[in-house]
Every structure is written in C-alpha cells, then in structure tokens.
Design a protein around this motif. Structure first.
Motif, PDB file in Angstrom:
ATOM      1  N   LEU A 139       0.859  -1.183   0.000  1.00 49.63           N
ATOM      2  CA  LEU A 139       0.000   0.000   0.000  1.00 49.63           C
ATOM      3  C   LEU A 139       0.894   1.232   0.000  1.00 49.63           C
ATOM      4  N   GLN A 140       0.531   2.218  -0.806  1.00 47.18           N
ATOM      5  CA  GLN A 140       1.287   3.470  -0.786  1.00 47.18           C
ATOM      6  C   GLN A 140       1.188   4.060   0.613  1.00 47.18           C
ATOM      7  N   GLY A 141       2.343   4.342   1.207  1.00 45.81           N
ATOM      8  CA  GLY A 141       2.357   4.813   2.582  1.00 45.81           C
ATOM      9  C   GLY A 141       2.347   6.311   2.738  1.00 45.81           C
ATOM     10  N   GLU A 142       2.589   7.049   1.636  1.00 39.46           N
ATOM     11  CA  GLU A 142       2.689   8.501   1.725  1.00 39.46           C
ATOM     12  C   GLU A 142       2.070   9.145   0.487  1.00 39.46           C
ATOM     13  N   SER A 143       2.041  10.464   0.489  1.00 35.90           N
ATOM     14  CA  SER A 143       1.549  11.299  -0.615  1.00 35.90           C
ATOM     15  C   SER A 143       0.024  11.279  -0.676  1.00 35.90           C
ATOM     16  N   SER A 144      -0.538  11.943  -1.679  1.00 38.96           N
ATOM     17  CA  SER A 144      -1.990  11.981  -1.831  1.00 38.96           C
ATOM     18  C   SER A 144      -2.542  10.630  -2.252  1.00 38.96           C
ATOM     19  N   ARG A 145      -1.660   9.688  -2.612  1.00 40.05           N
ATOM     20  CA  ARG A 145      -2.083   8.345  -3.025  1.00 40.05           C
ATOM     21  C   ARG A 145      -2.022   7.345  -1.886  1.00 40.05           C
ATOM     22  N   VAL A 146      -1.900   7.821  -0.676  1.00 42.86           N
ATOM     23  CA  VAL A 146      -1.750   6.959   0.484  1.00 42.86           C
ATOM     24  C   VAL A 146      -2.892   5.942   0.549  1.00 42.86           C
ATOM     25  N   GLY A 147      -2.537   4.707   0.867  1.00 46.35           N
ATOM     26  CA  GLY A 147      -3.524   3.650   1.030  1.00 46.35           C
ATOM     27  C   GLY A 147      -3.854   2.875  -0.224  1.00 46.35           C
ATOM     28  N   LEU A 148      -3.384   3.333  -1.380  1.00 48.69           N
ATOM     29  CA  LEU A 148      -3.719   2.672  -2.640  1.00 48.69           C
ATOM     30  C   LEU A 148      -2.720   1.552  -2.941  1.00 48.69           C
ATOM     31  N   PRO A 149      -3.197   0.389  -3.393  1.00 48.67           N
ATOM     32  CA  PRO A 149      -2.276  -0.683  -3.789  1.00 48.67           C
ATOM     33  C   PRO A 149      -1.331  -0.186  -4.883  1.00 48.67           C
ATOM     34  N   THR A 150      -0.047  -0.402  -4.680  1.00 48.48           N
ATOM     35  CA  THR A 150       0.981   0.167  -5.553  1.00 48.48           C
ATOM     36  C   THR A 150       2.143  -0.807  -5.686  1.00 48.48           C
TER      37      THR A 150
ATOM     38  N   ALA B 298       2.595  26.981  -2.064  1.00 48.58           N
ATOM     39  CA  ALA B 298       1.225  26.453  -2.090  1.00 48.58           C
ATOM     40  C   ALA B 298       0.541  26.708  -3.422  1.00 48.58           C
ATOM     41  N   ALA B 299       1.045  27.667  -4.185  1.00 48.42           N
ATOM     42  CA  ALA B 299       0.466  27.958  -5.495  1.00 48.42           C
ATOM     43  C   ALA B 299       1.004  27.021  -6.573  1.00 48.42           C
ATOM     44  N   LEU B 300       2.056  26.278  -6.252  1.00 49.33           N
ATOM     45  CA  LEU B 300       2.670  25.409  -7.246  1.00 49.33           C
ATOM     46  C   LEU B 300       2.009  24.046  -7.327  1.00 49.33           C
ATOM     47  N   CYS B 301       1.853  23.407  -6.158  1.00 50.95           N
ATOM     48  CA  CYS B 301       1.358  22.035  -6.114  1.00 50.95           C
ATOM     49  C   CYS B 301       1.046  21.685  -4.663  1.00 50.95           C
ATOM     50  N   PRO B 302       0.426  20.535  -4.409  1.00 55.99           N
ATOM     51  CA  PRO B 302       0.176  20.121  -3.020  1.00 55.99           C
ATOM     52  C   PRO B 302       1.476  19.972  -2.239  1.00 55.99           C
ATOM     53  N   LEU B 303       1.396  20.290  -0.931  1.00 53.45           N
ATOM     54  CA  LEU B 303       2.544  20.228  -0.033  1.00 53.45           C
ATOM     55  C   LEU B 303       2.290  19.188   1.053  1.00 53.45           C
ATOM     56  N   LEU B 304       3.322  18.422   1.389  1.00 54.47           N
ATOM     57  CA  LEU B 304       3.222  17.345   2.364  1.00 54.47           C
ATOM     58  C   LEU B 304       4.216  17.577   3.494  1.00 54.47           C
ATOM     59  N   PHE B 305       3.758  17.439   4.737  1.00 58.86           N
ATOM     60  CA  PHE B 305       4.634  17.551   5.900  1.00 58.86           C
ATOM     61  C   PHE B 305       4.639  16.218   6.644  1.00 58.86           C
ATOM     62  N   SER B 306       5.838  15.695   6.923  1.00 59.79           N
ATOM     63  CA  SER B 306       5.988  14.445   7.669  1.00 59.79           C
ATOM     64  C   SER B 306       6.971  14.634   8.811  1.00 59.79           C
ATOM     65  N   PRO B 307       6.728  14.013   9.968  1.00 62.48           N
ATOM     66  CA  PRO B 307       7.735  14.029  11.036  1.00 62.48           C
ATOM     67  C   PRO B 307       8.736  12.905  10.831  1.00 62.48           C
ATOM     68  N   VAL B 308       9.994  13.149  11.201  1.00 59.88           N
ATOM     69  CA  VAL B 308      10.988  12.079  11.193  1.00 59.88           C
ATOM     70  C   VAL B 308      10.614  11.079  12.270  1.00 59.88           C
ATOM     71  N   ASP B 309      10.477   9.833  11.874  1.00 62.86           N
ATOM     72  CA  ASP B 309      10.080   8.775  12.797  1.00 62.86           C
ATOM     73  C   ASP B 309      11.093   8.651  13.934  1.00 62.86           C
ATOM     74  N   GLY B 310      10.590   8.735  15.166  1.00 61.41           N
ATOM     75  CA  GLY B 310      11.447   8.605  16.326  1.00 61.41           C
ATOM     76  C   GLY B 310      12.143   9.883  16.756  1.00 61.41           C
TER      77      GLY B 310
ATOM     78  N   GLN C  74       1.080  14.063   7.057  1.00 65.18           N
ATOM     79  CA  GLN C  74       1.071  12.643   6.747  1.00 65.18           C
ATOM     80  C   GLN C  74       2.029  11.875   7.643  1.00 65.18           C
ATOM     81  N   LEU C  75       1.643  10.631   7.898  1.00 70.16           N
ATOM     82  CA  LEU C  75       2.510   9.662   8.551  1.00 70.16           C
ATOM     83  C   LEU C  75       2.808   8.562   7.554  1.00 70.16           C
ATOM     84  N   GLN C  76       3.810   7.752   7.845  1.00 68.54           N
ATOM     85  CA  GLN C  76       4.155   6.651   6.954  1.00 68.54           C
ATOM     86  C   GLN C  76       3.253   5.458   7.285  1.00 68.54           C
ATOM     87  N   LEU C  77       2.203   5.303   6.502  1.00 69.21           N
ATOM     88  CA  LEU C  77       1.186   4.293   6.769  1.00 69.21           C
ATOM     89  C   LEU C  77       1.791   2.893   6.855  1.00 69.21           C
ATOM     90  N   HIS C  78       2.768   2.603   6.004  1.00 69.28           N
ATOM     91  CA  HIS C  78       3.355   1.269   5.983  1.00 69.28           C
ATOM     92  C   HIS C  78       4.020   0.922   7.315  1.00 69.28           C
TER      93      HIS C  78
END
Length: 219
Positions: free
Chosen positions: A19-30, A172-184, A205-209
């Motif tokens: 499953l895609q763990g990140e981005s706007s495609r999160v959760g989709l089989p990939t 924000a005018a260019l494209c979608p923006l994603l913020f993730s925390p460094v795990d741990g 976003q978090l890393q779903l995987h």
C-alpha cells in the motif's frame, strides 16, 4: 534474475507490492520499483540498504516483473532513482504500459526530463536532514499541480524553515505540499499541533506502511 544485455539496464534494489504509505495516493495498492544508489546521506534515512547491492535488470525484465502484480499504480523510488540515467526511459515505458506512475525523488537532481505523465513527489531537504545544501531550487519552477512537494521534518527548527520557505517562494500555489515528522525524532501530534496553530496549507502525513507493519517491513 540476469539481465538480457539489452539497453537500458537498471540496478534494482527490489520490486514489491504494498500500500502506498505517503503522498496523496496513500492507502492505494501500488507496485514499488526501488532503484539502487543515492548521492545523498540524510541523517534520518530509512532506506540505507538501497545505497548499494541490488541486481541488474533490463527494462523489459522490470516491466515484466511489475506486470506480474496486476496493479495499475507504480511508484519508482530509491535511493535516488534519477541517479540512474535509465530511470527516465523506465518511467516513460511504465506510462506507455498503462500504469499511473509516480516518482519519489530527493530534489537534488534535475526533474526536467521526467515524462510529463509522471507525478513527481519532490523531497525538499530541511536542515535537519544534513543535506539541505543539495536542494536543486531550479526544480521548483518545473512543478505542476500534478506534482507534490514533501518536507520531512526533524524538529521545530526544520518546521520553521519549511514554513518560511512556503511563504517566501509561494509554494502552495505550485502544487500540493506534504509535511511528515521524522520517525522517532519528532512526535506526530506535536507537528500536527504546529500545523493547526499556523493554519499552513499543507497535508499532514505519517508513513502508513510503518503503522501497519512496523519498521522491519517499512518500505
């Protein structure tokens, strides 16, 4: 699997279905095609095993392996996939085969020759990565609404750096923006609170995987 000797050839770390763990495609089989090698050494990297090793595969071999998974979406990742010149024809061939293709790239290399059908997820390196001086700022002018910018943030200083960059360069005018925390390193709830306080126009976003399968199976 041995390469057939036909150009172009690629050094492949792994090809797998998840499953895609990140981005706007999160959760989709990939299907993930992870290329070997990366010129960067981010201090929080979780795929250092892809820096070396892997197997050499021809382009037809990669396409055939991807096809066995019978999934429309494909993500080409690394390492840094664009460090291999054959990544560009791979991306085009995957699109030609009817796949919805995304590319995960560090943002340190030129994205200008990537097939226009590919959704480019460009990682802008914050200072906490140790590689912020490798950002190729010319890439920003090449982005479209089909692409995404990802910030992986280690601490408050990284967050403030990214927040300022969004304002100064009107990202924000260019494209979608994603913020993730460094795990741990940075608590997810802490980053979420900062985003809410500042009303930043970004997707948290978090890393779903990793949530599903833990670090041992993290891809």
């Amino acid at each position: 699997m041995e390469s057939s000797g036909k150009a172009p050839a690629l050094k492949i770390s792994e090809i797998f279905l998840s499953l895609q763990g990140e981005s706007s495609r999160v959760g989709l089989p990939t299907v993930f095609v992870r290329l070997t090698g990366c010129p960067l050494r981010c201090v929080w990297c979780d795929t250092a095993y892809a820096f070396s090793g892997g197997q050499t595969m021809s382009l037809p071999e990669v396409l055939a392996e991807v096809a066995t998974h019978d999934v429309a979406r494909v993500c080409v990742t690394g390492g840094e996939p664009l460090a291999q010149p054959a990544c560009l024809p791979l991306l085009g061939a995957l699109c030609d085969a009817g796949h919805a293709v995304s590319l995960e790239t560090s943002g340190a290399l030129d994205i200008g020759q990537v097939d226009a059908r590919v959704a480019r997820v460009v990682d802008v390196k914050a200072p906490g990565s140790g590689e912020s001086d490798r950002n190729r700022w010319q890439n920003l002018a090449l982005l479209t609404v089909n692409d995404e910018i990802k910030f992986v943030l280690k601490d408050r200083s990284d967050y403030e750096w990214a927040r300022q960059l969004i304002v100064e360069r009107q990202l924000a005018a260019l494209c979608p923006l994603l913020f993730s925390p460094v795990d741990g390193e940075l608590a997810a709830a802490t980053l979420a609170d900062w985003l809410l306080a500042d009303r930043l126009p970004v997707r948290f976003q978090l890393q779903l995987h990793k949530i599903l399968w833990g670090k041992l199976r993290a891809r």
